[in-house]
Design a protein around this motif. Sequence first.
Motif, PDB file in Angstrom:
ATOM      1  N   THR A  22       0.871  -1.222   0.027  1.00 51.67           N
ATOM      2  CA  THR A  22      -0.152   0.152  -0.010  1.00 51.67           C
ATOM      3  C   THR A  22       0.979   1.195   0.082  1.00 51.67           C
ATOM      4  O   THR A  22       0.550   2.192  -0.847  1.00 51.67           O
ATOM      5  CB  THR A  22      -1.018  -0.104   1.056  1.00 51.67           C
ATOM      6  OG1 THR A  22      -1.617  -1.300   1.077  1.00 51.67           O
ATOM      7  CG2 THR A  22      -1.905   1.228   1.159  1.00 51.67           C
ATOM      8  N   ALA A  23       1.897   1.307   0.932  1.00 52.09           N
ATOM      9  CA  ALA A  23       2.683   2.271   0.786  1.00 52.09           C
ATOM     10  C   ALA A  23       3.497   2.556  -0.706  1.00 52.09           C
ATOM     11  O   ALA A  23       3.525   3.856  -0.734  1.00 52.09           O
ATOM     12  CB  ALA A  23       4.018   2.235   1.815  1.00 52.09           C
ATOM     13  N   SER A  26       1.068   3.943  -2.963  1.00 52.72           N
ATOM     14  CA  SER A  26       0.484   5.499  -2.895  1.00 52.72           C
ATOM     15  C   SER A  26       1.557   6.187  -3.449  1.00 52.72           C
ATOM     16  O   SER A  26       1.468   7.304  -3.909  1.00 52.72           O
ATOM     17  CB  SER A  26       0.760   5.584  -1.277  1.00 52.72           C
ATOM     18  OG  SER A  26      -0.502   4.966  -0.717  1.00 52.72           O
ATOM     19  N   TYR A  30       1.292   9.208  -6.163  1.00 52.99           N
ATOM     20  CA  TYR A  30       1.863  10.435  -6.154  1.00 52.99           C
ATOM     21  C   TYR A  30       2.541  11.015  -7.327  1.00 52.99           C
ATOM     22  O   TYR A  30       2.214  11.936  -7.766  1.00 52.99           O
ATOM     23  CB  TYR A  30       2.565  10.611  -4.936  1.00 52.99           C
ATOM     24  CG  TYR A  30       2.994  11.850  -4.596  1.00 52.99           C
ATOM     25  CD1 TYR A  30       2.522  12.965  -4.310  1.00 52.99           C
ATOM     26  CD2 TYR A  30       4.382  12.153  -4.730  1.00 52.99           C
ATOM     27  CE1 TYR A  30       2.778  14.290  -4.135  1.00 52.99           C
ATOM     28  CE2 TYR A  30       5.004  13.516  -4.724  1.00 52.99           C
ATOM     29  CZ  TYR A  30       4.315  14.474  -4.344  1.00 52.99           C
ATOM     30  OH  TYR A  30       4.805  15.554  -4.140  1.00 52.99           O
TER      31      TYR A  30
END
Length: 95
Positions: A22-23, A26, A30
């Motif tokens: 998930t990180a 993300s 971005y």
Amino acid sequence: MEDVLKMDIFFVITTVAVIIVTALASVMLYYAIKILKNVEHVSERVSEESDNLAADIADLRDHARKEGLRFKHIADLFSGIVRRNTTGGRTKKTK
């Protein structure tokens, strides 16, 4: 008891893996958004400049209609091009 311990270890490892994925997703999202904003800005500039170019060509057409295409103007254009192409670069004078 051994099965419960294996399940706990499995869930801990799975939770850590989901958090890491998930990180990373993300961060990638971005940067993808930043790239898409930049692409949008560039496409807007290209659109503006193409509109300006179309307006310049329209002005050139109007000017050509008003002035008419005279043979002298065309001859001057081609002679200027030929003159630039034949002179090329400067040569050194020998003594």
